[in-house]
Design an enzyme around this catalytic site. Structure first.
Site, PDB file in Angstrom:
ATOM      1  N   LYS A   1      -2.761  -8.469  -7.819  1.00 49.92           N
ATOM      2  CA  LYS A   1      -3.507  -8.112  -6.558  1.00 49.92           C
ATOM      3  C   LYS A   1      -3.030  -6.833  -5.815  1.00 49.92           C
ATOM      4  O   LYS A   1      -2.003  -7.002  -5.363  1.00 49.92           O
ATOM      5  CB  LYS A   1      -3.617  -9.337  -5.569  1.00 49.92           C
ATOM      6  CG  LYS A   1      -4.578  -9.078  -4.663  1.00 49.92           C
ATOM      7  CD  LYS A   1      -4.233  -9.993  -3.259  1.00 49.92           C
ATOM      8  CE  LYS A   1      -3.233  -9.200  -2.412  1.00 49.92           C
ATOM      9  NZ  LYS A   1      -3.817  -8.024  -1.755  1.00 49.92           N
ATOM     10  N   PRO A   2      -3.717  -5.713  -5.705  1.00 50.45           N
ATOM     11  CA  PRO A   2      -3.262  -4.594  -5.096  1.00 50.45           C
ATOM     12  C   PRO A   2      -3.311  -4.873  -3.613  1.00 50.45           C
ATOM     13  O   PRO A   2      -4.125  -5.939  -3.129  1.00 50.45           O
ATOM     14  CB  PRO A   2      -3.718  -3.535  -5.402  1.00 50.45           C
ATOM     15  CG  PRO A   2      -5.268  -4.061  -6.280  1.00 50.45           C
ATOM     16  CD  PRO A   2      -4.631  -5.510  -6.742  1.00 50.45           C
ATOM     17  N   ALA A   3      -2.907  -3.968  -2.772  1.00 51.56           N
ATOM     18  CA  ALA A   3      -3.012  -4.298  -1.133  1.00 51.56           C
ATOM     19  C   ALA A   3      -4.342  -4.049  -0.981  1.00 51.56           C
ATOM     20  O   ALA A   3      -5.221  -3.081  -1.610  1.00 51.56           O
ATOM     21  CB  ALA A   3      -2.152  -3.278  -0.411  1.00 51.56           C
TER      22      ALA A   3
ATOM     23  N   GLU B   1      10.324  -8.485  -3.457  1.00 55.75           N
ATOM     24  CA  GLU B   1      11.104  -7.074  -3.060  1.00 55.75           C
ATOM     25  C   GLU B   1      10.424  -7.093  -1.455  1.00 55.75           C
ATOM     26  O   GLU B   1       9.357  -6.883  -1.539  1.00 55.75           O
ATOM     27  CB  GLU B   1      10.625  -6.012  -3.865  1.00 55.75           C
ATOM     28  CG  GLU B   1      10.759  -6.239  -5.443  1.00 55.75           C
ATOM     29  CD  GLU B   1      12.570  -6.122  -5.224  1.00 55.75           C
ATOM     30  OE1 GLU B   1      13.026  -5.406  -4.673  1.00 55.75           O
ATOM     31  OE2 GLU B   1      12.824  -6.705  -6.385  1.00 55.75           O
ATOM     32  N   LEU B   2      11.270  -7.234  -0.574  1.00 57.83           N
ATOM     33  CA  LEU B   2      10.809  -7.278   0.520  1.00 57.83           C
ATOM     34  C   LEU B   2      11.319  -6.197   1.697  1.00 57.83           C
ATOM     35  O   LEU B   2      11.709  -5.134   1.245  1.00 57.83           O
ATOM     36  CB  LEU B   2      11.085  -8.720   1.339  1.00 57.83           C
ATOM     37  CG  LEU B   2      10.575  -9.766   0.418  1.00 57.83           C
ATOM     38  CD1 LEU B   2      11.282 -11.142   1.044  1.00 57.83           C
ATOM     39  CD2 LEU B   2       9.320  -9.881   0.364  1.00 57.83           C
TER      40      LEU B   2
ATOM     41  N   TRP C   1       0.681  -1.233   0.052  1.00 53.52           N
ATOM     42  CA  TRP C   1      -0.089  -0.027  -0.053  1.00 53.52           C
ATOM     43  C   TRP C   1       0.995   1.283   0.075  1.00 53.52           C
ATOM     44  O   TRP C   1       0.375   2.427  -0.054  1.00 53.52           O
ATOM     45  CB  TRP C   1      -0.838  -0.160   1.068  1.00 53.52           C
ATOM     46  CG  TRP C   1      -0.163  -0.297   2.617  1.00 53.52           C
ATOM     47  CD1 TRP C   1      -0.463  -1.637   2.971  1.00 53.52           C
ATOM     48  CD2 TRP C   1       0.683   0.497   3.349  1.00 53.52           C
ATOM     49  NE1 TRP C   1       0.552  -1.597   4.145  1.00 53.52           N
ATOM     50  CE2 TRP C   1       1.031  -0.373   4.344  1.00 53.52           C
ATOM     51  CE3 TRP C   1       0.990   1.762   3.404  1.00 53.52           C
ATOM     52  CZ2 TRP C   1       1.953   0.190   5.371  1.00 53.52           C
ATOM     53  CZ3 TRP C   1       1.937   2.334   4.322  1.00 53.52           C
ATOM     54  CH2 TRP C   1       2.532   1.343   5.385  1.00 53.52           C
ATOM     55  N   ASN C   2       2.367   1.061   0.232  1.00 51.42           N
ATOM     56  CA  ASN C   2       2.702   2.390   0.225  1.00 51.42           C
ATOM     57  C   ASN C   2       3.238   3.158  -1.128  1.00 51.42           C
ATOM     58  O   ASN C   2       3.064   4.469  -0.751  1.00 51.42           O
ATOM     59  CB  ASN C   2       4.117   2.316   1.097  1.00 51.42           C
ATOM     60  CG  ASN C   2       5.174   1.291   0.565  1.00 51.42           C
ATOM     61  OD1 ASN C   2       4.868   0.440  -0.522  1.00 51.42           O
ATOM     62  ND2 ASN C   2       6.288   0.940   0.992  1.00 51.42           N
TER      63      ASN C   2
ATOM     64  N   CYS D   1      10.225   0.975   2.075  1.00 51.98           N
ATOM     65  CA  CYS D   1      10.920   0.061   2.443  1.00 51.98           C
ATOM     66  C   CYS D   1      12.423   0.276   2.313  1.00 51.98           C
ATOM     67  O   CYS D   1      13.383  -0.303   3.319  1.00 51.98           O
ATOM     68  CB  CYS D   1      10.686  -1.167   1.379  1.00 51.98           C
ATOM     69  SG  CYS D   1      11.155  -0.684  -0.298  1.00 51.98           S
TER      70      CYS D   1
ATOM     71  N   GLY E   1       6.318  -6.472  -0.582  1.00 51.82           N
ATOM     72  CA  GLY E   1       5.672  -6.863   0.898  1.00 51.82           C
ATOM     73  C   GLY E   1       6.544  -7.227   1.759  1.00 51.82           C
ATOM     74  O   GLY E   1       8.102  -7.067   1.783  1.00 51.82           O
ATOM     75  N   SER E   2       6.241  -7.583   2.967  1.00 47.26           N
ATOM     76  CA  SER E   2       7.056  -7.777   4.145  1.00 47.26           C
ATOM     77  C   SER E   2       7.590  -8.934   3.872  1.00 47.26           C
ATOM     78  O   SER E   2       7.423  -9.933   2.979  1.00 47.26           O
ATOM     79  CB  SER E   2       6.260  -7.947   5.403  1.00 47.26           C
ATOM     80  OG  SER E   2       5.176  -8.752   5.078  1.00 47.26           O
TER      81      SER E   2
HETATM   82  P1  NAD Z   1       2.365  -7.187   3.480  1.00 49.42           P
HETATM   83  O1  NAD Z   1       3.319  -8.253   3.238  1.00 49.42           O
HETATM   84  O2  NAD Z   1       1.460  -7.178   4.414  1.00 49.42           O
HETATM   85  O3  NAD Z   1       1.419  -7.027   2.130  1.00 49.42           O
HETATM   86  C1  NAD Z   1       1.972  -7.024   0.809  1.00 49.42           C
HETATM   87  C2  NAD Z   1       1.174  -7.677  -0.171  1.00 49.42           C
HETATM   88  O4  NAD Z   1       0.915  -8.991   0.212  1.00 49.42           O
HETATM   89  C3  NAD Z   1      -0.296  -6.877  -0.011  1.00 49.42           C
HETATM   90  O5  NAD Z   1      -0.786  -6.944  -1.186  1.00 49.42           O
HETATM   91  C4  NAD Z   1      -1.096  -8.223   0.719  1.00 49.42           C
HETATM   92  O6  NAD Z   1      -2.528  -8.442   0.593  1.00 49.42           O
HETATM   93  C5  NAD Z   1      -0.249  -9.537   0.347  1.00 49.42           C
HETATM   94  N1  NAD Z   1      -0.403 -10.693   1.031  1.00 49.42           N
HETATM   95  C6  NAD Z   1      -0.588 -10.497   2.454  1.00 49.42           C
HETATM   96  N2  NAD Z   1      -0.832 -12.087   2.775  1.00 49.42           N
HETATM   97  C7  NAD Z   1      -0.451 -12.711   1.633  1.00 49.42           C
HETATM   98  C8  NAD Z   1      -0.460 -14.068   1.423  1.00 49.42           C
HETATM   99  N3  NAD Z   1      -0.429 -14.998   2.315  1.00 49.42           N
HETATM  100  N4  NAD Z   1      -0.038 -14.404   0.093  1.00 49.42           N
HETATM  101  C9  NAD Z   1      -0.104 -13.562  -0.727  1.00 49.42           C
HETATM  102  N5  NAD Z   1      -0.210 -12.219  -0.748  1.00 49.42           N
HETATM  103  C10 NAD Z   1      -0.492 -11.721   0.629  1.00 49.42           C
HETATM  104  O7  NAD Z   1       3.118  -5.804   3.211  1.00 49.42           O
HETATM  105  P2  NAD Z   1       2.512  -4.354   3.671  1.00 49.42           P
HETATM  106  O8  NAD Z   1       2.315  -3.897   4.837  1.00 49.42           O
HETATM  107  O9  NAD Z   1       1.435  -4.007   2.415  1.00 49.42           O
HETATM  108  O10 NAD Z   1       3.890  -3.468   3.028  1.00 49.42           O
HETATM  109  C11 NAD Z   1       4.925  -3.015   3.795  1.00 49.42           C
HETATM  110  C12 NAD Z   1       6.166  -3.960   3.678  1.00 49.42           C
HETATM  111  O11 NAD Z   1       6.351  -4.069   2.424  1.00 49.42           O
HETATM  112  C13 NAD Z   1       7.307  -3.382   4.448  1.00 49.42           C
HETATM  113  O12 NAD Z   1       7.837  -4.472   5.055  1.00 49.42           O
HETATM  114  C14 NAD Z   1       8.129  -3.004   3.302  1.00 49.42           C
HETATM  115  O13 NAD Z   1       9.240  -3.116   3.455  1.00 49.42           O
HETATM  116  C15 NAD Z   1       7.830  -3.696   2.267  1.00 49.42           C
HETATM  117  N6  NAD Z   1       8.194  -3.114   0.940  1.00 49.42           N
HETATM  118  C16 NAD Z   1       9.156  -3.543   0.109  1.00 49.42           C
HETATM  119  C17 NAD Z   1       9.565  -2.974  -1.071  1.00 49.42           C
HETATM  120  C18 NAD Z   1      10.587  -3.229  -1.764  1.00 49.42           C
HETATM  121  O14 NAD Z   1      10.801  -2.871  -2.984  1.00 49.42           O
HETATM  122  N7  NAD Z   1      11.770  -4.066  -1.264  1.00 49.42           N
HETATM  123  C19 NAD Z   1       8.766  -1.759  -1.663  1.00 49.42           C
HETATM  124  C20 NAD Z   1       7.734  -1.452  -0.674  1.00 49.42           C
HETATM  125  C21 NAD Z   1       7.166  -2.211   0.477  1.00 49.42           C
END
Ligand code: NAD
Length: 490
Positions: A178-180, A253-254, A154-155, A287, A231-232
């Site tokens: 699939k967006p956030a 990308e975490l 979502w960021n 991130c 994501g995370s």
């Molecule tokens: P998140 O991991 O909670 O969610 C990211 C995405 O994954 C969302 O669309 C979410 O719905 C999906 N998701 C959640 N559970 C899932 C599952 N079981 N299977 C598949 N998809 C699933 O992260 P967030 O809170 O939305 O974003 C913040 C995190 O993203 C931070 O840790 C940040 O560092 C990271 N991030 C990394 C980068 C990068 O380029 N490395 C860029 C932006 C954000």
């Protein structure tokens, strides 16, 4: 005050070039005010499977579409995005909270990936390799991997999607994105633009919905060849495990824990300006933002003074209002998490030098979703906010005595995404940069990310890269044909 634009899209899944009725209605709110922007119908597991099937059907024609034509569609999308920058930026601010100027910058950044991969589409070239045996040759070809499952946070709800969608489509893959959960609107807003740019139905589906529902279907469906997640680290690890059963490729990308190292000879005005810019950008929910600021003890007092003055001057509020420097966090829960990290650090001896509560003067805001831009001195490596991603506008200062010590401590984390080095002696900056275990280093630069370069983490921060000539490779597979050389006889 800017207004939320009238929607030019439907708040429901986009499959096969049409809007589809989703199953689970869910409210999307403006984090600054708590106001409901839309009720989005989400996709469930059955609709996700249907979307994947549509992508699988569309794959046959899309991968045979000339690369130059695919590229033209992407480049037209870039142009359309730029021409509608203001409407996209207002929607992005309303949905995500970042100030309008940052949102407008994200629209341009997203467009730069459509432009870049639109150009890269025609540069997917194979090669002919001499065979060790006479009369034969090898053809090395790069082919689209298949259907791609794309999952974004979502960021940067527009730019993170643009990086993946543009690269996948340029490679000749079809995709399901699939967006956030909390930011589906700006993703859905892209669908009519792609259609207007000429994207055939079924090449991209956009599914608002829950990760825990859609993710497992993407990870287990036999037609999906590649999974690309931003994501995370916890979500990435789970997705990788789920993908293992079907031997699917993953691109991840975490999370990060970026060090920002201020060397003793640094231009402190520049370092303070850039540090405050970096930490107010999307209110620190990035991130690659600075998570630990290592300051040489000889300049620590001056750094505190300069950073404090800049933090105090920030205007924090509704990103749709004029002159706002920082907006809310994504929701109240995020504030609680950041607050707990700061409270623990203070209980452990850190000192709050500044906490800017300027948003409290605006009664129209949901102030529970705001976190004050905060400067903390006296932070130690063992504190939780130095070990975990803060994801908020908090600047923790950690003092160091020798540069070698700063480098060693900077690397003492399982993460390896970004780092920053500020100093006047460029040879020393380069030496420090080359010792940092990360995917990207900004030397006297706070935002080195661009479409032209690969960006990806090492260690627990990810696998693979986005952007650059590397970005498209995540969506390509290599095939070798070993064959006899043709003769010229009839
Ligand atoms: P998140 O991991 O909670 O969610 C990211 C995405 O994954 C969302 O669309 C979410 O719905 C999906 N998701 C959640 N559970 C899932 C599952 N079981 N299977 C598949 N998809 C699933 O992260 P967030 O809170 O939305 O974003 C913040 C995190 O993203 C931070 O840790 C940040 O560092 C990271 N991030 C990394 C980068 C990068 O380029 N490395 C860029 C932006 C954000």
């Amino acid at each position: 005050m800017k207004t939320v634009p009238a929607f030019w899209f439907e708040p429901q899944p986009w499959i096969d070039g049409c809007w589809h009725r989703g199953t689970e209605p869910c409210a999307v709110r403006n984090p600054a005010t708590g106001e409901i922007l839309a009720t989005v119908a989400r996709a469930d597991a059955a609709l996700t499977a249907r979307a994947i099937d549509s992508a699988a059907v569309a794959l046959a024609a899309w991968k045979e579409c000339p690369a130059a034509e695919r590229g033209e569609i992407l480049k037209r999308t870039a142009g359309l995005l730029i021409s509608r920058r203001d409407a996209f930026a207002r929607l992005l601010t309303a949905e995500q909270g970042k100030p309008w100027a940052q949102a407008a910058g994200e629209v341009d950044y997203a467009a730069s990936f459509f432009q870049w991969f639109g150009e890269e589409a025609r540069r997917v070239q194979g090669r002919i390799v001499p065979h060790p045996q006479a009369g034969r040759e090898f053809l090395v070809e790069h082919r689209p991997a298949g259907v791609a499952g794309l999952i974004t946070p979502w960021n940067f709800p527009l730019a993170q999607g643009a990086k993946k969608v543009a690269a996948a489509l340029a490679a000749g893959c079809t995709a399901v994105w699939k967006p956030a959960e909390v930011t589906p609107l700006v993703a859905l807003a892209l669908a009519p633009l792609l259609a207007e740019a000429g994207l055939p139905a079924g090449v991209l589906q956009i599914l608002p919905g829950q990760g825990s529902v859609i993710g497992p279907v993407l990870a287990s469906h036999p037609a999906v060849a590649v999974l690309s997640l931003t994501g995370s680290t916890a979500t990435g690890s789970g997705l990788m495990a789920a993908a293992a059963a079907g031997i699917k490729r993953v691109s991840l990308e975490l999370g990060g824990n970026a060090p920002f190292i201020i060397l003793p000879d640094a231009d402190l005005e520049l370092a303070a300006n850039d540090l405050v810019r970096l930490k107010t950008f999307v209110s620190g929910q990035v991130c690659v933002t600075a998570n630990r600021v290592f300051v040489h003890q000889s300049v620590e007092g001056l750094v505190i003074e300069k950073v404090a003055a800049r933090l105090e001057a920030l205007r924090v509020g509704n990103g749709l209002a004029d002159g706002i420097d920082a907006g809310p966090l994504i929701h109240r829960g995020a504030c609680d998490g950041v607050g707990a990290l700061v409270a623990e650090a203070v209980a452990d001896g850190a000192r709050v030098v500044v906490a800017n509560h300027s948003y409290l003067s605006d009664s129209a805001l949901d102030t529970n979703a705001f976190f004050p831009p905060t400067l903390l001195s006296g932070v130690h490596d063992s504190m939780r906010l130095a070990r975990e991603e803060i994801f908020g506008p908090v600047i923790p200062l950690l003092s160091y005595r020798t540069v070698a010590d700063a480098v060693e401590r900077a690397n003492a984390t399982p993460y390896g995404l970004a780092a920053y080095v500020y100093g006047a002696d460029l040879a020393r900056c380069r030496a420090v940069a080359s010792r940092l275990e990360v995917g990207i280093v900004g030397v006297n630069e706070w935002r080195p990310l661009k479409a032209e370069i690969p960006f990806g983490g090492v260690k627990h921060s990810g696998i693979g890269a986005e952007g650059g000539e590397e970005g498209i490779r995540e969506f390509l597979e290599t095939r070798v044909v070993s064959m006899p050389k043709a003769g010229i006889e009839g």
